[in-house]
Design a protein around this motif. Structure first.
Motif, mmCIF file in Angstrom:
data_model
loop_
_atom_site.group_PDB
_atom_site.id
_atom_site.type_symbol
_atom_site.label_atom_id
_atom_site.label_comp_id
_atom_site.label_asym_id
_atom_site.label_seq_id
_atom_site.Cartn_x
_atom_site.Cartn_y
_atom_site.Cartn_z
ATOM 1 N N UNK A 148 -27.375 26.082 20.748
ATOM 2 C CA UNK A 148 -28.564 25.234 20.212
ATOM 3 C C UNK A 148 -29.859 25.445 20.656
ATOM 4 N N UNK A 149 -30.785 25.317 19.749
ATOM 5 C CA UNK A 149 -32.157 25.438 20.315
ATOM 6 C C UNK A 149 -32.780 23.971 20.875
ATOM 7 N N UNK A 150 -33.528 23.873 21.498
ATOM 8 C CA UNK A 150 -34.183 22.496 21.891
ATOM 9 C C UNK A 150 -35.572 22.338 21.381
ATOM 10 N N UNK A 151 -35.731 21.362 20.525
ATOM 11 C CA UNK A 151 -36.889 21.366 19.736
ATOM 12 C C UNK A 151 -37.466 19.785 20.096
ATOM 13 N N UNK A 154 -34.809 17.053 20.135
ATOM 14 C CA UNK A 154 -33.805 17.293 18.935
ATOM 15 C C UNK A 154 -33.104 18.628 19.381
ATOM 16 N N UNK A 155 -31.575 18.658 19.327
ATOM 17 C CA UNK A 155 -30.767 19.696 19.270
ATOM 18 C C UNK A 155 -30.511 20.304 17.844
ATOM 19 N N UNK A 160 -26.969 27.327 11.430
ATOM 20 C CA UNK A 160 -26.655 26.257 10.460
ATOM 21 C C UNK A 160 -25.679 26.448 9.498
ATOM 22 N N UNK A 161 -24.836 25.715 9.172
ATOM 23 C CA UNK A 161 -23.851 25.776 8.049
ATOM 24 C C UNK A 161 -23.364 24.330 7.495
ATOM 25 N N UNK A 162 -23.010 24.307 6.327
ATOM 26 C CA UNK A 162 -22.389 23.081 5.660
ATOM 27 C C UNK A 162 -21.141 22.747 6.224
#
Length: 225
Positions: A148-151, A154-155, A160-162
């Protein structure tokens, strides 16, 4: 066909002081790469790109060519491989009035290479002219699907995928590989001269031997040898 090996070895290193000339089993890291390159039946010349006079002297003593010092402005912590390779290619054309067809990139931090695998990679690359470069890979220890990125707070999943792959068991995830420092081979006209380290088409060269693909980047890595 002019095939040249280039071994980048700048002076500075935050992780290990004088990393490129630190000794492992009584040999400096740079010595491993130089000796391997000199054993190749395909490589015509072995060059070092360094900003250090000390490394320059060591490299020449070991039989490599180090006729220039890399400018400090492209030898810092944030300097890229591309800057070093573009500088070398420009120097080669300007000073020697010749052109390089293929450059073999050997990193000092991966010392335990086998010459058979190096020559096999070059042979394969020479036969497959549609590829702009060859890169060596090993199986990933960790999957990017669970990263994950940390923004702020928010993780955000790296991938990303459905189907929410990040929440699935590893047995359901696609197998991934990571770039190894074992060997890179670049077709100059398709990469460096187009300001790229890979070009448009990368040949996948898998290295099974995990020990041979070790990347010495910290003191912990040295202790693990």
């Amino acid at each position: 066909m002019k095939i040249v090996a280039l071994i980048p070895a700048r002076e500075g290193s935050k992780s290990i002081k004088n990393k490129n000339i630190i000794k492992v089993n009584k040999k400096t890291l740079i010595e491993y790469s130089i000796k391997t390159a000199k054993k190749s039946k395909f490589i015509n010349e072995v060059y070092i790109s360094t900003d250090s006079k000390k490394i320059q002297k060591i490299a020449i003593k070991l039989g490599a060519k180090a006729p220039f010092l890399r400018p400090k402005k492209i030898s810092g912590d944030k300097s890229t491989d591309l800057e070093a390779f573009v500088h070398f290619n420009n120097w080669y054309k300007k000073i020697l009035k010749k052109k390089i067809d293929i450059v073999v990139h050997l990193r000092t931090t991966t010392p335990f290479r086998k010459i058979k695998l190096i020559d096999k990679a070059i042979y394969i690359f020479l036969k497959n002219k549609k590829y702009s470069c060859l890169r060596s890979f090993v199986a990933s220890k960790k999957t990017p699907f669970k990263m994950y990125f940390k923004k702020k707070n928010i993780a955000v999943p790296v991938i990303s995928s459905k189907k929410e792959l990040h929440s699935m068991g590893r047995q359901y995830l696609p197998k991934t590989f990571q770039h190894s420092g074992y060997i890179d081979i670049l077709r100059i006209r398709d990469t460096i001269e187009k300001k790229s380290m890979v070009g448009k088409k990368i040949f996948f060269y898998f290295i099974k031997d995990k020990k041979a693909s070790i990347d010495i980047d910290s003191k912990k890595d040295l202790l693990s040898i």
